[in-house]
Design an enzyme around this catalytic site. Sequence first.
Site, PDB file in Angstrom:
ATOM      1  N   GLN A 124       0.853  -1.178   0.000  1.00 19.47           N
ATOM      2  CA  GLN A 124       0.000   0.000   0.000  1.00 19.47           C
ATOM      3  C   GLN A 124       0.895   1.237   0.000  1.00 19.47           C
ATOM      4  O   GLN A 124       1.630   1.476   0.958  1.00 19.47           O
ATOM      5  CB  GLN A 124      -0.921   0.015   1.217  1.00 19.47           C
ATOM      6  N   SER A 127       0.954   6.997   2.050  1.00 17.15           N
ATOM      7  CA  SER A 127       1.531   8.092   2.827  1.00 17.15           C
ATOM      8  C   SER A 127       2.750   8.697   2.137  1.00 17.15           C
ATOM      9  O   SER A 127       3.484   8.011   1.416  1.00 17.15           O
ATOM     10  CB  SER A 127       1.934   7.597   4.218  1.00 17.15           C
ATOM     11  N   SER A 159       3.477  -0.112   3.496  1.00 14.02           N
ATOM     12  CA  SER A 159       3.483  -1.415   4.151  1.00 14.02           C
ATOM     13  C   SER A 159       3.690  -2.539   3.148  1.00 14.02           C
ATOM     14  O   SER A 159       3.150  -2.513   2.045  1.00 14.02           O
ATOM     15  CB  SER A 159       2.178  -1.631   4.927  1.00 14.02           C
ATOM     16  N   GLU A 242     -10.358  -0.485   5.055  1.00 10.29           N
ATOM     17  CA  GLU A 242      -9.237  -0.456   5.986  1.00 10.29           C
ATOM     18  C   GLU A 242      -9.709  -0.178   7.408  1.00 10.29           C
ATOM     19  O   GLU A 242      -9.170  -0.728   8.366  1.00 10.29           O
ATOM     20  CB  GLU A 242      -8.246   0.627   5.540  1.00 10.29           C
ATOM     21  N   ASN A 356      -6.555   8.168  14.973  1.00  8.20           N
ATOM     22  CA  ASN A 356      -7.829   8.173  15.686  1.00  8.20           C
ATOM     23  C   ASN A 356      -8.353   9.588  15.928  1.00  8.20           C
ATOM     24  O   ASN A 356      -9.564   9.798  16.039  1.00  8.20           O
ATOM     25  CB  ASN A 356      -7.694   7.411  16.999  1.00  8.20           C
ATOM     26  N   GLU A 357      -7.431  10.571  16.000  1.00  8.28           N
ATOM     27  CA  GLU A 357      -7.888  11.952  16.128  1.00  8.28           C
ATOM     28  C   GLU A 357      -8.690  12.367  14.893  1.00  8.28           C
ATOM     29  O   GLU A 357      -9.762  12.987  15.000  1.00  8.28           O
ATOM     30  CB  GLU A 357      -6.687  12.881  16.327  1.00  8.28           C
TER      31      GLU A 357
END
Length: 375
Positions: A124, A127, A159, A242, A356-357
């Site tokens: 993947q 980023s 990854s 995901e 998570n933010e």
Amino acid sequence: MDLDLSSVEPFRAEVREWLRTHVPAAPLPSLEIEEGFAAHRAWERELYGARLSVVSWPEEYGGRAATPLEWLVFEEEYYAAGAPGRVSQNGINLLAPTLFQHGTPEQLARVLPSMASGEVIWAQAWSEPGAGSDLASLRATATRVDGGWLLNGQKTWSSRAAFADWGFGPFRSDPEAQRHRGLTYLMFPLDAEGITRRPIGRIDGKPAFAELFFDDVFVPDRDVIGEPGAGWKVAMSTTGNERGLTLRSPGRFLAAADRLLDLWRERADPGDTALRDRVADAWIKARAYQLKGYETVSRTDDIGAESSINKIFWSELDVALHETALDLLGPDGELEGDWLEGYVFSLAGPIYAGTNEIQRNVIAERVLGLPRAGR
């Protein structure tokens, strides 16, 4: 929610028996090193031979057209048996659902069989140094040329990219367009001319990721997923998988919670009610996620942004579960490889697949309908 599982019990029994006789007696080497990567690829071939590598896919691509409920049952049995990690997960859990939604028949026929068998393992490549959770900030480019595209720029924290065969991800194809527009989603071979990959070690030194550098890498039109310029829409379908059930199914946490309960029975101080309560909390949350999985596959609509709720839940459960195990082990935890390695990996859960933010913002705005911050 339909909790009548009688229809899937024959399938469960078949999977359980096959795993009982085929799961390696000794753990395979880590899939984050070259030797382990090859061993896990061979395991994928064995699963494929039994038509168990992608049970929910159509039969023409190597699956057995299992229902979503049967897939959940397969995952429960797979993790309960202590079977090897899935080196193919980026492909089968992220790219494949994206192709089913946005790919062409030619792409499905060309890409899926080799993905299912483990012949081709996927990285993947999303980023970038300046674009993580804020994916719309990506700067790697795809420039239109005769017959295809030229890719330039850098991806990081890709990854599986240290040893994988192909990669997938979005690139900016129209630098003049708004942030969420002008992106194109592409597939590319990692041995293509112009690609340089540099492995990135985790905290334990294992190269679970890689940086990818693109220098005029040619990608033909046939490897564009969806329409050129519509890469954001395609990417959002990937993130839904995901953050939802497919990347981290309930079976993973059910097995870990059962192991934690066994550890508590072996190691706990009967008077330590605080640790007892933490073990019970982890076990209950794992069962709650199982029920949420059953509810999700019983629905007829797309859960959409609700997948962010799943992502926060399982990532925080993973950390808490492993922290509890290490507290039960005390100083021995530094010597207990499985729990310690699992804990180190769990710390990445609140970061990957969108921090998570960011997920809390998504839930507030898209699920609860609250106004955006600053407005």
